[in-house]
Design a protein around this motif. Structure first.
Motif, PDB file in Angstrom:
ATOM      1  N   LEU A  90       4.202   5.546  -5.724  1.00  0.00           N
ATOM      2  CA  LEU A  90       4.170   5.537  -7.180  1.00  0.00           C
ATOM      3  C   LEU A  90       3.089   6.465  -7.735  1.00  0.00           C
ATOM      4  N   ALA A  91       2.010   6.659  -6.977  1.00  0.00           N
ATOM      5  CA  ALA A  91       0.923   7.521  -7.434  1.00  0.00           C
ATOM      6  C   ALA A  91       1.298   8.997  -7.357  1.00  0.00           C
ATOM      7  N   SER A  92       2.242   9.359  -6.494  1.00  0.00           N
ATOM      8  CA  SER A  92       2.606  10.778  -6.346  1.00  0.00           C
ATOM      9  C   SER A  92       3.657  11.217  -7.313  1.00  0.00           C
ATOM     10  N   ALA A 121       0.838  -1.209   0.000  1.00  0.00           N
ATOM     11  CA  ALA A 121       0.000   0.000   0.000  1.00  0.00           C
ATOM     12  C   ALA A 121       0.864   1.245   0.000  1.00  0.00           C
ATOM     13  N   SER A 122       1.958   1.252   0.767  1.00  0.00           N
ATOM     14  CA  SER A 122       2.831   2.423   0.796  1.00  0.00           C
ATOM     15  C   SER A 122       3.563   2.581  -0.537  1.00  0.00           C
ATOM     16  N   CYS A 123       3.924   1.465  -1.197  1.00  0.00           N
ATOM     17  CA  CYS A 123       4.583   1.552  -2.508  1.00  0.00           C
ATOM     18  C   CYS A 123       3.613   2.136  -3.544  1.00  0.00           C
ATOM     19  N   ARG A 124       2.348   1.720  -3.485  1.00  0.00           N
ATOM     20  CA  ARG A 124       1.350   2.269  -4.420  1.00  0.00           C
ATOM     21  C   ARG A 124       1.191   3.769  -4.208  1.00  0.00           C
ATOM     22  N   ALA A 125       1.205   4.206  -2.955  1.00  0.00           N
ATOM     23  CA  ALA A 125       1.046   5.628  -2.652  1.00  0.00           C
ATOM     24  C   ALA A 125       2.243   6.413  -3.176  1.00  0.00           C
TER      25      ALA A 125
END
Length: 136
Positions: A134-136, A128-132
């Motif tokens: 990558l989204a920024s 979840a932290s990696c997705r966050a």
């Protein structure tokens, strides 16, 4: 296949004798988490200290498993799973009232799905932290 160790072969320390009286331990109980009735008989361990369905426990033992000497009586949530060198799994509980941590052996009838969810919890949080990021 033999297990590799770094350094001299580690031997598991033998379990110490528990000279605690357990007359009051033999009662069944109602889980503080899911409210299901839980049998005091636990396959694989002599001290049922958590619900096999939701893995919630109560802070009732002080130093020795089964002594029922803790005054806290707070609800203990399962945080994680640890493994001994011989492969035996332990539940890591934290008391929500006083914050004390304890390690408890799993029982043979513990919910395998609940145990696996505890094992993968750090992986789920990391993804979840990696997705966050990558989204920024």
């Amino acid at each position: 296949m033999p297990r590799r160790t770094s350094g001299p072969a580690r031997r598991r320390r033998p379990q110490r004798h528990k000279d605690v009286l357990h007359e009051h331990r033999t009662r069944d109980f109602r889980c503080a988490g899911c409210r299901l009735d839980v049998s005091a008989d636990a396959p694989g361990t002599g001290h049922r200290n958590h619900c096999p369905h939701c893995l919630v426990s109560l802070h009732v033992d002080a130093r020795v498993p089964g002594d029922r000497a803790a005054g806290c009586r707070g609800r203990m949530e399962a945080l994680s799973v640890s493994a001994r060198a011989d492969g035996e799994w332990l539940l890591i509980h934290r008391c929500l009232a006083c914050g004390e941590l304890s390690a408890n052996r799993i029982a043979g009838d513990d919910n395998p799905r609940a145990l696996v969810l505890l094992v993968v919890r750090p992986l789920r949080a990391a993804s979840a932290s990696c997705r966050a990021l990558l989204a920024s």
